[in-house]
Write an enzyme that holds these catalytic residues in place. Structure first.
Site, PDB file in Angstrom:
ATOM      1  N   THR A   1      -2.370  -5.942   0.409  1.00  0.00           N
ATOM      2  CA  THR A   1      -1.900  -4.560   0.618  1.00  0.00           C
ATOM      3  C   THR A   1      -2.731  -3.895   1.714  1.00  0.00           C
ATOM      4  OG1 THR A   1      -3.336  -3.517  -1.045  1.00  0.00           O
ATOM      5  CG2 THR A   1      -1.222  -4.373  -1.824  1.00  0.00           C
ATOM      6  N   ASP A   2      -3.987  -4.312   1.816  1.00  0.00           N
ATOM      7  CA  ASP A   2      -4.843  -3.752   2.866  1.00  0.00           C
ATOM      8  C   ASP A   2      -4.267  -4.047   4.253  1.00  0.00           C
ATOM      9  OD1 ASP A   2      -7.464  -2.408   3.418  1.00  0.00           O
ATOM     10  OD2 ASP A   2      -7.752  -4.254   4.582  1.00  0.00           O
TER      11      ASP A   2
ATOM     12  N   GLN B   1      27.479  23.795  -8.869  1.00  0.00           N
ATOM     13  CA  GLN B   1      28.168  22.508  -8.746  1.00  0.00           C
ATOM     14  C   GLN B   1      29.161  22.536  -7.586  1.00  0.00           C
ATOM     15  OE1 GLN B   1      27.405  24.082 -11.612  1.00  0.00           O
ATOM     16  NE2 GLN B   1      27.388  22.706 -13.382  1.00  0.00           N
TER      17      GLN B   1
ATOM     18  N   LYS C   1       0.867  -1.200   0.000  1.00  0.00           N
ATOM     19  CA  LYS C   1       0.000   0.000   0.000  1.00  0.00           C
ATOM     20  C   LYS C   1       0.891   1.233   0.000  1.00  0.00           C
ATOM     21  CE  LYS C   1      -4.236  -0.410   0.738  1.00  0.00           C
ATOM     22  NZ  LYS C   1      -5.029  -1.140  -0.253  1.00  0.00           N
TER      23      LYS C   1
ATOM     24  N   ARG D   1      25.857  37.488  -8.310  1.00  0.00           N
ATOM     25  CA  ARG D   1      24.494  37.079  -8.662  1.00  0.00           C
ATOM     26  C   ARG D   1      23.815  36.469  -7.445  1.00  0.00           C
ATOM     27  NH1 ARG D   1      24.893  31.197 -11.908  1.00  0.00           N
ATOM     28  NH2 ARG D   1      25.917  30.134 -10.176  1.00  0.00           N
TER      29      ARG D   1
ATOM     30  N   HIS E   1      16.811  30.569 -11.162  1.00  0.00           N
ATOM     31  CA  HIS E   1      17.440  31.751 -11.754  1.00  0.00           C
ATOM     32  C   HIS E   1      16.740  33.038 -11.333  1.00  0.00           C
ATOM     33  CE1 HIS E   1      19.767  29.058 -14.173  1.00  0.00           C
ATOM     34  NE2 HIS E   1      18.702  28.574 -14.791  1.00  0.00           N
TER      35      HIS E   1
ATOM     36  N   PHE F   1      29.429  33.344 -11.711  1.00  0.00           N
ATOM     37  CA  PHE F   1      29.467  32.276 -12.722  1.00  0.00           C
ATOM     38  C   PHE F   1      30.074  32.856 -13.994  1.00  0.00           C
ATOM     39  CE2 PHE F   1      27.642  29.430 -16.021  1.00  0.00           C
ATOM     40  CZ  PHE F   1      28.226  28.250 -15.562  1.00  0.00           C
TER      41      PHE F   1
ATOM     42  N   ASN G   1      18.610  25.213 -10.280  1.00  0.00           N
ATOM     43  CA  ASN G   1      19.190  26.555 -10.170  1.00  0.00           C
ATOM     44  C   ASN G   1      18.054  27.551 -10.393  1.00  0.00           C
ATOM     45  OD1 ASN G   1      20.800  28.774 -10.137  1.00  0.00           O
ATOM     46  ND2 ASN G   1      22.171  28.155 -11.795  1.00  0.00           N
TER      47      ASN G   1
HETATM   48  O1  LIG Z   1      26.054  27.528 -11.220  1.00  0.00           O
HETATM   49  C1  LIG Z   1      25.819  27.373 -12.433  1.00  0.00           C
HETATM   50  N1  LIG Z   1      26.216  26.225 -13.055  1.00  0.00           N
HETATM   51  C2  LIG Z   1      25.997  26.002 -14.390  1.00  0.00           C
HETATM   52  O2  LIG Z   1      26.381  24.941 -14.939  1.00  0.00           O
HETATM   53  C3  LIG Z   1      25.316  27.022 -15.107  1.00  0.00           C
HETATM   54  N2  LIG Z   1      24.909  27.123 -16.396  1.00  0.00           N
HETATM   55  C4  LIG Z   1      24.282  28.308 -16.535  1.00  0.00           C
HETATM   56  O3  LIG Z   1      23.779  28.754 -17.586  1.00  0.00           O
HETATM   57  N3  LIG Z   1      24.271  28.974 -15.338  1.00  0.00           N
HETATM   58  C5  LIG Z   1      24.898  28.188 -14.433  1.00  0.00           C
HETATM   59  N4  LIG Z   1      25.157  28.336 -13.112  1.00  0.00           N
END
Ligand SMILES: O=c1[nH]c(=O)c2[nH]c(=O)[nH]c2[nH]1
Length: 299
Positions: free
Chosen positions: A57-58, A223, A12, A175, A251, A158, A249
């Site tokens: 499952t019950d 990353q 379940k 950023r 944005h 970045f 990410n």
């Molecule tokens: O931290 C980031 N990693 C990426 O691989 C990536 N690619 C992207 O367009 N912006 C960012 N920012």
């Protein structure tokens, strides 16, 4: 045409359980979503429809609620371990049990000093999760969290990335870095004989390490931040051998205010919800095996 039955499991899914513990006028709440998946001698039910080996499952649903009453819910991990052990050891035909639990957090609403503590407010979107797997011999305990939303309003850059004829992205030297952290980590605990860790403390430590590493990293990419967060969790003790992250990410684009004769000094952003970069990776203790699935939506 002869066929072969491949991997199969049943149980379940998404048993919604709220367990209140009444400690006088102070009440405690555990709010869980519990999914059971069992495997074993299930050839006959698939091949010829004999249910002789099938625990309904019950029944697995009923067991969740009965165990909540009989054993309480000390932690999601401990509750899952209890359930998985029960299904495998009480039924000859069941050889493997997987219990997944999602936990929703509640905070107390202050009640103005009347000494009664029974009012709660749900906190955020974040969920704590765990997955317990037991095959009668070995345990696998994976814990984690989903949708832990975090943001740094500076200390993120970045630049220096590959550029080809389709690249339009401007290099960023200051950023916003924002994400909804999904993480799963695997505990080293794997045998009934080993002492049971304090699962709540282990969870709290991992979560705190993730937050501290996010806040404390001067980031040149998401990353890099991911790797710091994973390393921090693994190096904070000897209980976690592997951790996997899935990080959108989120944005934040600077709005062009020049048409209005205004200068945007990294103050006004458009928060886009899609598309989003998706950064995913596993960080392992040296020598550890990678066992957490690549796709975290499967855990
Ligand atoms: O931290 C980031 N990693 C990426 O691989 C990536 N690619 C992207 O367009 N912006 C960012 N920012």
């Amino acid at each position: 045409m002869p066929t072969i039955l491949g991997q199969n499991q049943y149980g379940k899914a998404e048993n919604r359980l709220v367990r209140i513990t009444r400690d006088g006028t102070t009440h405690h709440i555990k709010d869980l979503n519990v999914s059971i998946a069992l495997s074993g001698d299930m050839d006959d039910v698939h091949h010829c429809g004999s249910n002789a080996h099938v625990l309904p499952t019950d029944t697995t649903k009923n067991t969740v609620y009965a165990f909540a009453k009989e054993h309480g819910v000390a932690s999601a991990e401990q509750f899952g371990i209890h359930l998985a052990r029960h299904f495998v050891t009480s039924q000859e035909t069941i050889h493997r049990a997987r219990v997944r639990i999602e936990e929703y957090a509640w905070e107390r609403i202050p009640r103005g000093g009347d000494g009664r503590e029974h009012s709660f407010v749900r906190s955020g979107r974040e969920r704590r999760v765990c997955e317990i797997t037991y095959d009668g011999g070995r345990w696998q305990v994976i814990a984690g969290l989903t949708d832990l939303t975090v943001l740094n309003s500076t200390d993120s850059e970045f630049w220096g990335y590959v550029k080809d004829r389709y690249t339009t992205l401007k290099e960023a030297y200051d950023r916003i870095l924002a994400t909804d952290v999904s993480a799963r980590w695997r505990y080293r605990w794997s045998a009934d004989a080993a002492p049971m860790p304090d699962w709540d403390a282990a969870y709290a430590r991992a979560r705190a390490e993730i937050l501290a590493a996010f806040a404390g990293t001067y980031s040149l990419s998401l990353q890099q931040t991911l790797h710091r967060m994973g390393t921090a969790v693994i190096e904070s003790g000897d209980l976690v051998d592997e951790i996997r992250f899935s990080l959108p990410n989120n944005h934040h684009f600077l709005v062009d205010l020049e048409p209005f004769g205004l200068k945007n000094d990294n103050e006004v952003y458009f928060a886009a919800d899609r598309p989003y970069g998706l950064i995913e990776a596993t960080v392992l203790r040296e020598g550890a095996e990678a066992l957490i699935p690549v796709d975290l939506t499967l855990v």
